[in-house]
Design an enzyme around this catalytic site. Structure first.
Site, short mmCIF file in Angstrom:
data_model
loop_
_atom_site.label_atom_id
_atom_site.label_comp_id
_atom_site.label_asym_id
_atom_site.label_seq_id
_atom_site.Cartn_x
_atom_site.Cartn_y
_atom_site.Cartn_z
N CYS A 94 -13.05 -3.81 -4.47
CA CYS A 94 -11.76 -3.81 -3.79
C CYS A 94 -11.10 -5.20 -3.89
O CYS A 94 -10.72 -5.62 -4.96
CB CYS A 94 -11.92 -3.34 -2.36
SG CYS A 94 -10.38 -2.72 -1.62
N ARG A 127 -0.51 3.47 0.63
CA ARG A 127 -1.89 3.03 0.69
C ARG A 127 -2.81 4.13 0.19
O ARG A 127 -2.62 5.31 0.51
CB ARG A 127 -2.26 2.63 2.12
CG ARG A 127 -3.57 1.88 2.21
CD ARG A 127 -3.75 1.20 3.54
NE ARG A 127 -4.94 0.36 3.54
CZ ARG A 127 -4.98 -0.88 3.11
NH1 ARG A 127 -3.87 -1.44 2.64
NH2 ARG A 127 -6.10 -1.58 3.12
N HIS A 191 -15.91 1.80 -2.21
CA HIS A 191 -16.82 1.39 -1.14
C HIS A 191 -17.84 2.51 -0.96
O HIS A 191 -17.94 3.41 -1.77
CB HIS A 191 -16.04 1.19 0.17
CG HIS A 191 -15.03 0.10 0.11
ND1 HIS A 191 -15.34 -1.24 0.21
CD2 HIS A 191 -13.67 0.16 -0.01
CE1 HIS A 191 -14.23 -1.95 0.16
NE2 HIS A 191 -13.20 -1.14 0.01
#
Length: 240
Positions: A94, A127, A191
């Protein structure tokens, strides 16, 4: 298998450590140890010098301010560049993935990255939050990527890198590709932590670091059960 300790550096845990990214260090050390390879994890905070002779360097996710500060300190330190020049493995997640590139956006401003990967990142229209999956570059020899993403960035790949995967669920770089790699450097938006959900990816990093092309097999029954559950959930969510 070896009497030499595998050295794993977790870079700036005080700045870049979100969504369980510390687990990547734990997974690498454990999978090495289960194969008889001693392994040590060194946590290097942002006010400390980065060692240049470790085998694997990990950079996790983080918010805009810590990401920008982390990039500035890594550039000033210079240790990661020296480690890469000596053949060390780097795995970024990320924010850690973005700062490996030439530039990224943080708090509305373009920031200079480390320039270790031929990528640049800016802001997307919305997002990206949720499950992330993709078909991995077949040259890497690992199965389907699975993970969780939460980022506002969009990453553009240059000619000197290859995408880690082609997106089948989620956004990744841009809705088409996910992550990037070149040589022994690899980044992803996944993640989960990424290496818990993708043990074959952990083993790829271990092979790169040790030069051992065929690692002894491990019992990944539980990891594969988790992967199957998440893939089934993604498939179910995609049905009309």
């Amino acid at each position: 298998m070896s009497t030499e300790s595998l050295r794993i550096v977790w870079i700036y845990p005080d700045l870049l450590s979100t969504y369980g990214d510390r687990g990547n260090a734990l997974i690498l050390a454990r999978r090495a140890q289960l194969r008889g390879m001693p392994a040590e994890v060194l946590e290097v905070r942002s006010d400390e010098k980065l060692p240049t002779t470790a085998d694997i360097y990990l950079i996790g996710g983080g918010e805009d301010g810590p990401q920008a500060l982390g990039a500035q300190r890594l550039i000033a330190d210079g240790g990661l560049h020296r480690a890469v020049a000596q053949g060390s493995v780097v795995f970024g997640v990320c924010a850690g993935y973005q700062l490996l590139g030439t530039s990224f956006f943080a708090k509305g401003a373009r920031c200079t990255g480390l320039g270790l990967l031929d990528i640049s990142s800016d802001r997307g229209p919305i997002r990206a939050v949720g499950e992330l999956a993709g078909e991995v570059d077949p040259r890497l020899g690992i199965p389907h990527l699975t993970g969780f993403e939460n980022h506002g960035g969009r990453t553009h790949l240059g000619a000197d890198v290859s995408p880690l995967a082609r997106v089948t669920a989620g956004v990744g770089n841009d809705g088409t590709t996910e992550g990037a790699w070149r040589g022994k450097l690899l980044g992803t938006y996944s993640h989960g932590p990424a290496l818990a959900r993708n043990p074959a990816l952990a083993d790829l990093l271990l092979r790169w670091a040790t030069g051992i092309h065929q690692l002894p097999a491990l019992d990944d029954t539980w990891a594969e059960r988790l992967r199957s559950e998440r893939r089934a959930a993604v498939a179910a969510a995609a049905r009309p």
